[in-house]
Write an enzyme that holds these catalytic residues in place. Structure first.
Site, PDB file in Angstrom:
ATOM      1  N   TRP A 260       2.914  -7.688 -19.210  1.00 22.43           N
ATOM      2  CA  TRP A 260       3.217  -8.537 -18.101  1.00 22.43           C
ATOM      3  C   TRP A 260       2.381  -8.212 -16.876  1.00 22.43           C
ATOM      4  CZ3 TRP A 260       6.232 -12.445 -16.997  1.00 22.43           C
ATOM      5  CH2 TRP A 260       7.307 -13.083 -17.968  1.00 22.43           C
ATOM      6  N   TRP A 288      14.417 -23.823   2.855  1.00 20.35           N
ATOM      7  CA  TRP A 288      15.110 -22.484   2.847  1.00 20.35           C
ATOM      8  C   TRP A 288      15.818 -22.357   4.137  1.00 20.35           C
ATOM      9  CZ3 TRP A 288      14.442 -20.260  -1.730  1.00 20.35           C
ATOM     10  CH2 TRP A 288      13.200 -20.486  -2.413  1.00 20.35           C
ATOM     11  N   ASN A 323      13.919  -1.692 -11.935  1.00 17.17           N
ATOM     12  CA  ASN A 323      13.277  -3.146 -12.092  1.00 17.17           C
ATOM     13  C   ASN A 323      14.506  -3.992 -12.468  1.00 17.17           C
ATOM     14  OD1 ASN A 323      11.063  -4.621 -12.560  1.00 17.17           O
ATOM     15  ND2 ASN A 323      11.813  -4.853 -14.542  1.00 17.17           N
ATOM     16  N   TRP A 364       8.496 -11.993  -7.638  1.00 19.05           N
ATOM     17  CA  TRP A 364       9.207 -12.681  -6.701  1.00 19.05           C
ATOM     18  C   TRP A 364       9.201 -14.353  -7.081  1.00 19.05           C
ATOM     19  CZ3 TRP A 364      12.897 -11.822  -3.292  1.00 19.05           C
ATOM     20  CH2 TRP A 364      13.085 -10.641  -2.652  1.00 19.05           C
TER      21      TRP A 364
END
Length: 432
Positions: A260, A288, A323, A364
């Site tokens: 990853w 947002w 995580n 993110w």
């Protein structure tokens, strides 16, 4: 004046199994190892008590000690890299500069400027692959395109990996080729405007047992079930080749986490625009809400959602967050609070010991649904069910949120059901 080669340490703060250092030491000239505290980076730091810079400094002292044992030393500079190279070329008779490649946009731009300057002085600039197994152009689809989905990338990565011989570069055996010279002691932290930090750095040695039990234990934040090697991989105090070999032998799941890391580095290298924009550009249309009071409560771990608050407090206190909890807090910020993922990404960049641009950005954008191979926007983590599943005995929560269960603990700043529906509706409308 004696001709020398320079080895430029950056994200490879070790003298063992270091590709660029190996080739520098294998060259015809003696080698002066250097490090530059880059003011372009340091000047951007908001907190001058930065545990990462303190960690780098500690590693430089160790490297310097090893090099001094070979009658040499590590020469450390502080300034803007191009200007430092102008000083170096004035002071030394340099034949070539050796270094290991970095894939972040700023690093690529920096290296290009240095290489172009050196070319005007007829000095060669050699760069090597050291911090990844495969660079961005090495794992491509059958059509020669970058992968945008992780699983086929991983399958191609593994197929190629199992066909290759993974070398160990014995740079540690060639240190006699260092330039025999006297360099001044490594500058202090205060010389570069940084204060010592109290945050503890995780060990670079991980017991086999952690890797062997990784698949079963990695999702439970109260358990010591992860490697915590992020900062060591980030600054290259350990060799990624050695870690990948261990993963291949001990834990398929842990190895897939290292893959990853390379997937996100490849995405950043091919699509540098993801630093500021959504990988899926249509997601830049999301309106947002960016409520600053909500953001502040999220930063402080006072949202009224215990697993979110525990994660944020762990991050603030230690520079680390488990995580599984990273996914929960990122989903909460972007979905429940409808706050731009870039706000959360920036906060993590300030706080995380293991901050790495590619992985932080990728993580993110994954949580916000805006990234490559991201979770769909209508998947919204329920913090309560995540807590019940991964911290049912409340060990993690009680450690970081001691007032949980008392009148001092705040009420939820948004109700889960309504916040979830608002997120889904907002995304749906923006994407339609």
């Amino acid at each position: 004046m004696e001709k020398i080669n320079i080895f430029w340490h950056r994200r490879d703060l070790r003298y063992t199994d270091n590709v660029g250092l190996y080739y520098a030491l294998d060259s015809d000239e003696p080698v002066l190892p250097i490090f530059i505290f880059d003011t372009n980076i340091l000047d951007e730091l908001e907190d001058k008590s930065d545990a990462r810079v303190a960690f780098i400094h500690e590693q430089l002292l160790e490297l310097d000690k090893s090099y001094r044992n070979c009658e040499s030393g590590l020469k450390v500079f502080y300034g803007e890299p191009l200007e430092i190279y102008k000083q170096i070329i004035d002071e030394y008779q340099v034949n070539a500069v050796y270094t290991n490649r970095d894939y972040e946009p700023y690093a690529k731009e920096r290296d290009k400027k240095v290489e172009e300057y050196l070319k005007t002085k007829n000095i060669k600039f050699y760069s090597f692959k050291d911090q990844v197994i495969f660079e961005e152009g090495e794992i491509l689809t059958d059509q020669g395109q970058p992968y945008k989905v992780y699983t086929p990338y991983k399958n191609k990565w593994l197929e190629k990996f199992h066909k290759m011989k993974l070398d160990h570069y014995n740079s540690e055996n060639k240190l006699q080729a260092l330039w025999k010279t006297t360099v001044e002691p490594v500058m202090t932290l205060s010389d570069i405007g940084i204060e010592p930090a109290s945050i503890e750095i995780p060990s670079e040695t991980v017991p086999d047992k952690i890797l062997e039990n990784y698949a079963e234990k990695r999702d439970f934040p109260a358990v010591n079930g992860t490697s915590r090697l992020g900062i060591h991989l980030r600054f290259g105090t350990i060799s990624v080749r050695e870690q990948v070999q261990r993963g291949d032998q001990k834990s398929e799941v842990w190895l897939s986490e290292l893959i990853w890391r390379e997937f996100y580095m490849m995405i950043l290298a091919h699509y540098p625009e993801v630093v500021d924009r959504a990988f899926k550009s249509q997601y830049d249309a999301i309106p947002w809400s960016n409520n600053e009071d909500h953001f502040q409560k999220w930063c402080e771990g006072k949202t009224g959602y215990p697993i979110v608050d525990a994660g944020m407090r762990e991050l603030n206190a230690t520079g680390y967050m488990h995580n599984r909890v990273r996914m929960v807090v990122a989903s909460f910020l972007t979905k429940h609070l409808l706050i731009d993922w870039r706000w959360g990404e920036r906060y993590f960049a300030q706080k995380l010991l293991d901050f790495e641009l590619a992985s932080n950005n990728g993580g993110w954008q994954w949580a916000a649904g805006t990234g490559t191979d991201a979770q769909p926007y209508f998947r919204v983590f329920n913090p309560t069910s995540q807590q019940d599943k991964f911290d049912k005995d409340l060990k993690y929560i009680k450690k970081w949120v001691p007032e949980y269960g008392t009148s001092e603990y705040p009420q939820p700043i948004v109700p889960h059901k309504e916040a979830r529906q608002r997120a889904i509706d907002t995304y749906k409308e923006a994407l339609s």
